[in-house]
Each structure stands twice: as C-alpha cells, then as structure tokens.
Design a protein around this motif. Structure first.
Motif: not given
Length: 492
Positions: A214-218
């Motif tokens: 959620e914070l850094f993406g993937h």
C-alpha cells in the motif's frame, strides 16, 4: 450529495455504476466521449471521476491530464480492459487514485469510490483554526474547524501555524478520538503543498503483509496474487503530503523502510529494483507511548527521532472542561444542518449530563453521541431521554461515587501529597507525584474493568504490554478485586 462522473464509451459501465450507488446519496453522471465528459466536468461540481483508458476521441492520458487541469485535486479512477495497462500505470504515476480492471466488480467499485469520496472531502474541505479568515466566495464553502479556547488548544493552534509552512516531518500525538487527522489536514491546507495531493493511510487498519505494498507499491509477480503492478501511496503523493495514522502499529521491517525514505527520499517497490525519488512530506500520528515502545524494542529509536522533528500534542477532552459548552454548541449546529433537524436548544438537565460525562472517547465520542441524540429528537430541544443510555448511566455512577469532573481534582490523592511535600521543602517532586497519579489512574481503570487488561488498555489508549509493565512498576496486582499493594499492606 456527492457527484460521480463516469467517462466510458461502453454504455454498460455507467449502468453498472448507477446500480452500485442506487441506494446511496451519490449522483452518477455519465459521458461516452472525452469531450462530453469534460463538458460534464465543467457544468457540474464533480467529486470523483471514473475514466476509461480507451475513448474514441482522446487518449486516456490526455483526458486524464485535462481533468487534472480542470481540478488538480479531483480523484481519478482509471478503468482498463486488461491486467497490464501502461496507460493506467502511467496515469497513477501522474497522480491518479487507482485503477479498476474489467469486468468490473460491484463491491470493488463501491469500496474504491467511497474511499475516493472520503479523500475528496479531506483534500477539498479546508480546516480552519481560530483567526483564519474564510473566503466566502471559495469553491467549497463548507469548512471543518478546530474548536476550543483552552490553553492547551491555543498551543496546538500556535504549533500548526509555526510548522505548516516548514517542510518538516510532524508527529501528532494524542489519545484516540482527539482529532489528530484534523490537525494533519490543517497543516496540509496551510502549507505550500496545499495544491498537491493529500493521502492518508491508517497503519493499524491494513494487514502487515499488505501495508508495505500500500505504501511503496509492488511489481507484477513480486508475490502470490500480485497479478499487476501497483503504484504505492508514497509515489502517488509526490509533491504533496502523506498522513500515516497510527504509525505506532507499524511492523519493524516497514519501520526501517520508512526511515530510509525520510532520510534519502528514495525507495523501491516491493519486488522491484528501480529506485524511485519521492518528494513527499510525512505527517504521522499515534496514540501509543512511543518512548516506552522504543525501550521495549517495539519501535525503532532512529525512526522515532526522525519522526519527532516537530511534535504536536493534542489534549484529551477531559482536560478541556472549559471547551465543552463551545464544542457541544458547535456539533449540535453542524449535525442539525447535516441531518436537517431543527435544533433550537438543549435542556438544562441534558446540558448538565453532557458537561458531567467524562468523554473517554474524546471528540469522536462526543460527535457520535450528539449525532445519535439529534436523530432521536422528536422536538426542537434536546432532553436527557434523547442521549444514549450509557452516557446517562455513567453520569449516575459518577455522582453515586460523590464526584463530578468539575470537583474530582480536589479530592484526588496526589493533591494533598503535593501540598504536604511543598510544605516539607520537597526535591524531586515530579517523579513522586507522577507515580502517585499513575498508580491511582491505573488502579481506578482496572477496578472499572474488573481486571480486564485488554479493556483497560483500550480505555487508557496504551498497548497491553505497556499496561502490564506499568502495573508491575507501580506495585499494582490483579486479583478478583484490583488493589494496589500499598493499600493491601495496610489492610487487616
């Protein structure tokens, strides 16, 4: 009433979205081309846009850019027909809120649009602090307010004024329900980043394994279920502000990644090698005892110091007794308008109950109580019968113990201790009085819960581990009836 615009040349999509929101107060507008959609945007006060990446007259990115030119703060949800869409990903890098994959899932559409509408409210509804002058001709006349005149709140207003224009990390501390999100939004609206995005993440509400994404993406394929690339909140917040609520609940692994981002303004998506620069201001909030968590190894000390660049402490409502009449009047007026109720006053008996109640849930609890009371009202005056039963019962119990919030400070055990030790010329009085106060507080709360530590920790706004450590340090033991050791030693 919220307004949602769907721009898609497939007529089934607007029909599906209308069906999704037919039982809500969301007005759905639709358009089959980019030109028609932009015309709807110009003619209506649109809160959220759902935009297909393939339109007959303009590209999805060009349409997205024109939407943002019209209103840079409007949340845009992209729709793509495949699991991999470079257009949707690029739009998210430019600030789109999220994207949906066809065929659309009704529950997912509802959840995502509801979250986007809440974001729109947070971004578009200013937060006023005393002394602000609100532009009567502003696009959004509705304004949230920080209310209160007590000295502690005056310090909060000063702190917001000092730090809003400074591009530094801010830590907002206070019990649950004291208004930490409102302070974060006030900082954002009074900062030079006010034209940029504002996103909020509740670190306690998202499972640990999903919070990092959620914070850094993937990247696609980075873990089981990662069937598409995801742009995280830090990347979406580029040029703006990210509010990390309940940061004390963040897992240690994520704490280290947050520390690196705050230090270097760089990060990588989960499963990725590309280093991404993030120009993001972080405002964090917590109701946890971070100092104690650092001592126990549950929170990184270096992250604590990095977050603690500037701290704003919100007082609990029980320490704002002088503000209660003003707050009650403010929320009665606000909810009366929102619920279309003619609220002309409060009876003396109801006023006395509201002023006598201790408000353990703080501002949030007061809002819920007054909203419920207004919904129950059958006339223009709020009387005790309209208040929730638990509020009335709590005040009755308080009075049966011979104390009220206005007088209890005169009979608390540390008041006499202070006077006695001052007469004796005490040195180091702070620790002595603090220990006495904490012993009485923890004992009273544990007695109230019948020794239930989980409930006591929730009431106190601390972790259960912190509660256990405190009770040991203060010499409090839990039995069928909670007693303090020094009290037990003096008993026959």
């Amino acid at each position: 009433m919220a307004n949602l615009l769907v721009i898609d040349d497939d007529p089934a999509v607007p029909l599906l979205v209308r069906r999704t929101f037919q039982d809500s107060e969301v007005q759905v507008y639709s358009a089959g081309t980019a030109a028609a959609g932009l015309a709807e945007l110009a003619n209506n006060d649109i809160d959220v846009v759902v935009l297909d990446v393939l339109l007959p007259d303009l590209s999805g990115l060009e349409t997205f850019d024109r939407v943002r030119q019209h209103d840079p703060k409007i949340p845009v949800i992209m729709i793509t027909a495949g699991t991999t869409s470079d257009t949707a990903i690029e739009a998210m890098k430019r600030g789109a809120y999220e994207y949906l994959v066809k065929p659309l899932d009704l529950a997912q559409v509802r959840e995502l649009v509801d979250r986007a509408l809440e974001l729109r409210r947070m971004i578009n509804q200013p937060v006023a602090i005393p002394g602000d002058t609100i532009d009567a001709g502003a696009q959004t006349p509705q304004v949230d307010q920080l209310v209160g005149r007590c000295q502690a709140m005056q310090e909060v207003y000063k702190a917001v004024g000092r730090v809003a224009s400074q591009d530094v990390t801010v830590l907002v501390r206070g019990e649950s329900g004291t208004g930490k999100e409102l302070v974060a939004r006030a900082i954002y609206h009074h900062s030079h980043r006010a034209k940029g995005p504002f996103l909020a993440v509740n670190c306690a509400a998202i499972p640990e394994q999903l919070l990092e994404s959620e914070l850094f993406g993937h990247e696609r394929g980075s873990f089981t279920g990662a069937d598409r690339q995801r742009i995280g909140k830090f990347e979406q917040s580029n040029g703006g502000t990210l509010f990390l609520d309940e940061i004390g609940d963040m897992a240690p692994l994520l704490q280290s990644k947050i520390l690196r981002l705050l230090q270097e303004h760089r990060f990588e998506r989960v499963g990725g090698n590309e280093t991404i620069h993030a120009d993001v201001r972080v405002i964090a909030a917590t109701n946890r005892d971070l100092e104690h968590m650092v001592e126990n190894g549950a929170f990184r000390e270096d992250l604590f110091y990095r977050l603690n660049g500037y701290t704003i402490k919100l007082p609990p409502l029980r320490e704002r007794r002088d503000d209660l009449p003003m707050l009650i009047e403010h929320f009665l007026g606000r909810f009366g308008r929102e619920l279309h109720k003619d609220v002309r006053g409060v009876s003396n008996e109801a006023t006395e109950l509201l002023l006598s109640y201790t408000w353990p849930g703080n501002i949030r609890e007061m809002q819920n109580v007054l909203r419920q009371a207004i919904l129950q009202m059958t006339g223009p005056v709020l009387v005790p019968e309209f208040l929730p039963e638990y509020v009335r019962e709590a005040v009755v119990r308080l009075r049966s113990q011979g104390a009220t919030p206005a007088t209890e400070g005169e009979r608390l055990p540390w008041a006499g201790l202070i006077d006695e030790r001052l007469r004796e010329g005490a040195v180091g009085l702070y620790d002595e009085v603090l220990a006495s106060m904490e012993r009485d507080l923890f004992t009273r709360v544990l007695r109230h819960t019948g020794g239930n530590q989980i409930q006591a920790a929730r009431i106190l706004g601390i972790a259960r581990g912190t509660l256990r450590a405190k009770t040991r340090a203060l010499g409090i033991r839990l039995e069928n009836v909670v007693v303090a050791e020094e009290d037990a030693d003096g008993a026959d």
